[in-house]
Design a protein around this motif. Structure first.
Motif, PDB file in Angstrom:
ATOM      1  N   GLY A 117       0.817  -1.201   0.000  1.00 16.56           N
ATOM      2  CA  GLY A 117       0.000   0.000   0.000  1.00 16.56           C
ATOM      3  C   GLY A 117       0.848   1.246   0.000  1.00 16.56           C
ATOM      4  O   GLY A 117       2.086   1.188  -0.040  1.00 16.56           O
ATOM      5  N   HIS A 118       0.196   2.391   0.047  1.00 13.87           N
ATOM      6  CA  HIS A 118       0.898   3.671   0.038  1.00 13.87           C
ATOM      7  C   HIS A 118       1.117   4.144   1.470  1.00 13.87           C
ATOM      8  O   HIS A 118       0.158   4.354   2.228  1.00 13.87           O
ATOM      9  CB  HIS A 118       0.087   4.713  -0.729  1.00 13.87           C
ATOM     10  N   GLY A 119       2.377   4.284   1.849  1.00 16.57           N
ATOM     11  CA  GLY A 119       2.707   4.718   3.199  1.00 16.57           C
ATOM     12  C   GLY A 119       2.980   6.205   3.264  1.00 16.57           C
ATOM     13  O   GLY A 119       3.646   6.760   2.391  1.00 16.57           O
ATOM     14  N   ARG A 120       2.451   6.846   4.315  1.00 14.32           N
ATOM     15  CA  ARG A 120       2.680   8.276   4.542  1.00 14.32           C
ATOM     16  C   ARG A 120       3.028   8.492   6.010  1.00 14.32           C
ATOM     17  O   ARG A 120       2.409   7.887   6.895  1.00 14.32           O
ATOM     18  CB  ARG A 120       1.449   9.117   4.207  1.00 14.32           C
ATOM     19  N   THR A 149      12.308   5.576  -0.463  1.00 14.45           N
ATOM     20  CA  THR A 149      11.356   5.569  -1.580  1.00 14.45           C
ATOM     21  C   THR A 149      11.990   5.902  -2.928  1.00 14.45           C
ATOM     22  O   THR A 149      11.315   5.890  -3.953  1.00 14.45           O
ATOM     23  CB  THR A 149      10.206   6.551  -1.296  1.00 14.45           C
ATOM     24  N   GLY A 150      13.291   6.219  -2.943  1.00 13.34           N
ATOM     25  CA  GLY A 150      13.997   6.380  -4.212  1.00 13.34           C
ATOM     26  C   GLY A 150      13.673   7.655  -4.951  1.00 13.34           C
ATOM     27  O   GLY A 150      13.242   8.656  -4.377  1.00 13.34           O
ATOM     28  N   SER A 151      13.865   7.601  -6.259  1.00 11.80           N
ATOM     29  CA  SER A 151      13.636   8.773  -7.112  1.00 11.80           C
ATOM     30  C   SER A 151      12.855   8.357  -8.353  1.00 11.80           C
ATOM     31  O   SER A 151      12.692   7.175  -8.647  1.00 11.80           O
ATOM     32  CB  SER A 151      14.977   9.407  -7.518  1.00 11.80           C
ATOM     33  N   ARG A 152      12.381   9.350  -9.080  1.00  9.59           N
ATOM     34  CA  ARG A 152      11.621   9.115 -10.307  1.00  9.59           C
ATOM     35  C   ARG A 152      12.187   9.986 -11.417  1.00  9.59           C
ATOM     36  O   ARG A 152      12.834  11.011 -11.163  1.00  9.59           O
ATOM     37  CB  ARG A 152      10.140   9.449 -10.097  1.00  9.59           C
ATOM     38  N   ARG A 279      11.109  10.733  -4.671  1.00  9.99           N
ATOM     39  CA  ARG A 279       9.736  10.263  -4.484  1.00  9.99           C
ATOM     40  C   ARG A 279       9.293  10.615  -3.057  1.00  9.99           C
ATOM     41  O   ARG A 279       9.166   9.736  -2.197  1.00  9.99           O
ATOM     42  CB  ARG A 279       9.657   8.760  -4.705  1.00  9.99           C
ATOM     43  N   THR A 280       9.102  11.894  -2.833  1.00  9.62           N
ATOM     44  CA  THR A 280       8.687  12.349  -1.506  1.00  9.62           C
ATOM     45  C   THR A 280       7.474  13.276  -1.579  1.00  9.62           C
ATOM     46  O   THR A 280       7.145  13.938  -0.605  1.00  9.62           O
ATOM     47  CB  THR A 280       9.848  13.090  -0.797  1.00  9.62           C
ATOM     48  N   ASP A 281       6.827  13.302  -2.750  1.00  9.22           N
ATOM     49  CA  ASP A 281       5.720  14.247  -2.942  1.00  9.22           C
ATOM     50  C   ASP A 281       4.553  13.990  -1.987  1.00  9.22           C
ATOM     51  O   ASP A 281       4.055  14.906  -1.329  1.00  9.22           O
ATOM     52  CB  ASP A 281       5.209  14.167  -4.389  1.00  9.22           C
ATOM     53  N   ASP A 282       4.103  12.742  -1.938  1.00 14.17           N
ATOM     54  CA  ASP A 282       2.925  12.400  -1.136  1.00 14.17           C
ATOM     55  C   ASP A 282       3.342  11.455  -0.018  1.00 14.17           C
ATOM     56  O   ASP A 282       2.844  10.345   0.111  1.00 14.17           O
ATOM     57  CB  ASP A 282       1.857  11.764  -2.035  1.00 14.17           C
ATOM     58  N   THR A 287       3.884  16.599   7.903  1.00 10.96           N
ATOM     59  CA  THR A 287       3.446  16.262   9.264  1.00 10.96           C
ATOM     60  C   THR A 287       4.598  16.206  10.257  1.00 10.96           C
ATOM     61  O   THR A 287       4.372  16.121  11.472  1.00 10.96           O
ATOM     62  CB  THR A 287       2.702  14.905   9.292  1.00 10.96           C
ATOM     63  N   VAL A 288       5.833  16.247   9.736  1.00 11.38           N
ATOM     64  CA  VAL A 288       7.005  16.254  10.622  1.00 11.38           C
ATOM     65  C   VAL A 288       7.876  17.473  10.342  1.00 11.38           C
ATOM     66  O   VAL A 288       9.074  17.486  10.642  1.00 11.38           O
ATOM     67  CB  VAL A 288       7.820  14.950  10.491  1.00 11.38           C
ATOM     68  N   GLY A 289       7.266  18.499   9.745  1.00 13.56           N
ATOM     69  CA  GLY A 289       7.958  19.769   9.561  1.00 13.56           C
ATOM     70  C   GLY A 289       8.893  19.842   8.378  1.00 13.56           C
ATOM     71  O   GLY A 289       9.756  20.731   8.320  1.00 13.56           O
TER      72      GLY A 289
END
Length: 498
Positions: A117-120, A149-152, A279-282, A287-289
């Motif tokens: 799933g998608h983790g946030r 989460t790597g890069s795109r 890959r840090t967009d979503d 939530t952690v500043g």
């Protein structure tokens, strides 16, 4: 709104199940910590399915054929075209046909728990996972969360690109047919490797490069040799050009790539190999500043600056966007997480070689908790014809860093082992010597089969082996690695460039 139905606590939660995330999980499990791994795509990540493995499977027959053509008695047998169907089938086998059962079994085998799933991030040491069915799960971490989460691939903001269906590295490594005409935009590693592969498989390739040469982050001779080989293979290499527009005729028709000089290139497919983004967009960074979509700045243990629990390992920290470097970071980060967890359980910071980073020898350069190679000894092989292999600093990088250095060069064709390897062997070698310490800061090889020589250079750079001691590392005759002797002789005799 769907309400979370379950909450589970682990010692460590890893976001991303590529090679980096897998290695973090492996290291913390080996230390006795519990670990969860969250992944929304295939277990095994970009490298296994859309990057390292498929690209090198495509390139291996290309390189093997090119080298065989230089060996009398064999060259006549390899003059025909490659068997495209067999090449693509072997590529598919190396990706496990884009199925991840084997990688899942490996993670299961080390005792890591997989959550699909998608983790946030959802605040301190907390991750929300939205599953494929829309259900939600809350994971809490007793000690650490590792973002892996790597890069795109990044597509430039150009008119027409949204409807042109361009290739990125994913399409270039997984395509099931050879395009008649392929335009490649970008002269970095992905651009030159894919231009090499698809040209050898029969595509008419045009490589479009904004700068004045290929492989701009490496020694200049590397890009020059690759450009020459691509041109000789029938590709068109154009430097100093910019792309201003991309237009596709209908949904499946040809593509027109419009250039800044008023010209254009017609192709059936266009590959943009023009950079990567994290890959840090979503990912819930807000939530952690932290800023969503940003690269994450870390210390040498890969802990995010300003945090005592959040780690960013691999591409997301922008230190060295290479799978092997990310796996190296994962080993460092996993050891640091385990050390800090142990210290927290024992109620003290710890001391000595296995100490928590910042409190002992393990935190110093080349220590067990310090990813020092990210600064001093990044390794890379470009699987083109010829191969390019490098470790450490280039001459330009060493000078920019303020080192007093000398570049020592040698033509690889002058080594007996290279002459035996293939007629017309073409290659070059350079080592960067720190004149104040008489150790090596960097080495670059260009030529057939040099990728397998790189680790000797890496050991010399990482080990800070003095030039005087390298004299006693005797290369076997007649091998290509005899270039080490020639480089050392050139340095001693003062015949190379200063």
């Amino acid at each position: 709104m769907t309400v979370a139905t379950e909450s589970i606590a682990y010692d460590v939660v890893v976001l991303g199940a590529g090679p980096v995330g897998e290695n973090v999980a492996d290291r913390v499990r080996a230390a006795g910590l519990s670990a969860a791994v969250v992944e929304s795509e295939l277990i095994g990540g970009e490298c296994s399915y859309w990057a390292c493995m498929p690209s090198k499977a495509l390139l291996r027959p290309v390189i093997a054929r090119a080298e065989a053509r230089g060996v009398p008695g064999l060259s006549g047998a390899v003059q025909g075209p490659l068997d495209t169907r067999a090449v693509l089938a072997r590529r598919d086998a190396f990706t496990s046909h884009w199925k991840d059962d084997g990688q899942v079994a490996w993670l299961d085998g080390i005792g890591a728990r997989i959550h699909r799933g998608h983790g946030r991030l959802d605040g301190t040491k907390r991750v929300t996972v939205t599953g494929p069915d829309g259900g939600r799960l809350i994971l809490t971490a007793r000690h650490a969360v590792a973002v892996c989460t790597g890069s795109r691939a990044v597509l430039p903001d150009l008119p027409g690109i949204a409807t042109a269906a361009p290739w990125t590295s994913r399409e270039a490594t997984s395509a099931q047919r050879v395009p008649a005409r392929l335009a490649v935009v970008g002269g970095g590693v992905v651009g030159v490797e894919m231009a090499t592969a698809w040209r050898a498989l029969g595509a008419e390739v045009t490589l479009l490069v904004r700068g004045d040469g290929l492989l701009p982050r490496m020694e200049p001779f590397a890009g020059e040799l690759v450009a020459r080989a691509l041109t000789e293979a029938g590709a068109t290499v154009r430097t100093g050009v910019s792309v201003t527009d991309v237009r596709r005729d209908g949904s499946t028709g040809p593509v027109t790539v419009v250039l800044g000089d008023g010209g254009s290139v017609e192709a059936d497919e266009v590959l943009f190999a023009t950079g990567r983004a994290p890959r840090t967009d979503d990912l819930g960074l807000d939530t952690v500043g932290l800023a969503p979509g940003s690269w994450l700045t870390v210390d040498d243990s890969c802990r995010v600056e300003g945090s005592d629990w959040l780690y960013a390992v691999g591409d997301v920290n922008h230190r060295a966007l290479l799978t092997h470097q990310g796996k190296y970071q994962a080993r460092i980060a996993g050891a640091a997480i385990a050390a800090r967890a142990g210290a927290a359980r024992n109620g003290h910071a710890g001391t000595g070689a296995g100490a928590v980073p910042g409190s002992g020898a393990g935190a110093g350069p080349w220590g067990v908790h310090a990813a020092t190679a990210d600064h001093r000894a990044v390794t890379q092989v470009v699987f083109t014809e010829p191969e390019i292999a490098s470790v450490g600093l280039t001459l330009a990088e060493a000078e920019a860093a303020g080192h007093r250095v000398r570049a020592v060069d040698y033509d690889l064709s002058g080594v007996a082992g290279a002459a035996l390897y293939a007629d017309g062997y073409r290659g070059f070698a350079r080592m960067i010597v720190d004149l104040d310490r008489e150790t090596l800061l960097g080495v670059t090889f260009a030529g057939p089969a040099v990728g397998e020589m790189l680790h000797s250079a890496t050991v010399a750079v990482v080990g800070e082996v003095p030039i005087g001691r390298l004299w006693h590392a005797v290369p076997a005759y007649p091998t290509i690695s005899e270039v080490w002797l020639r480089l050392l002789e050139t340095y001693r005799d003062g015949t190379g460039p200063s």
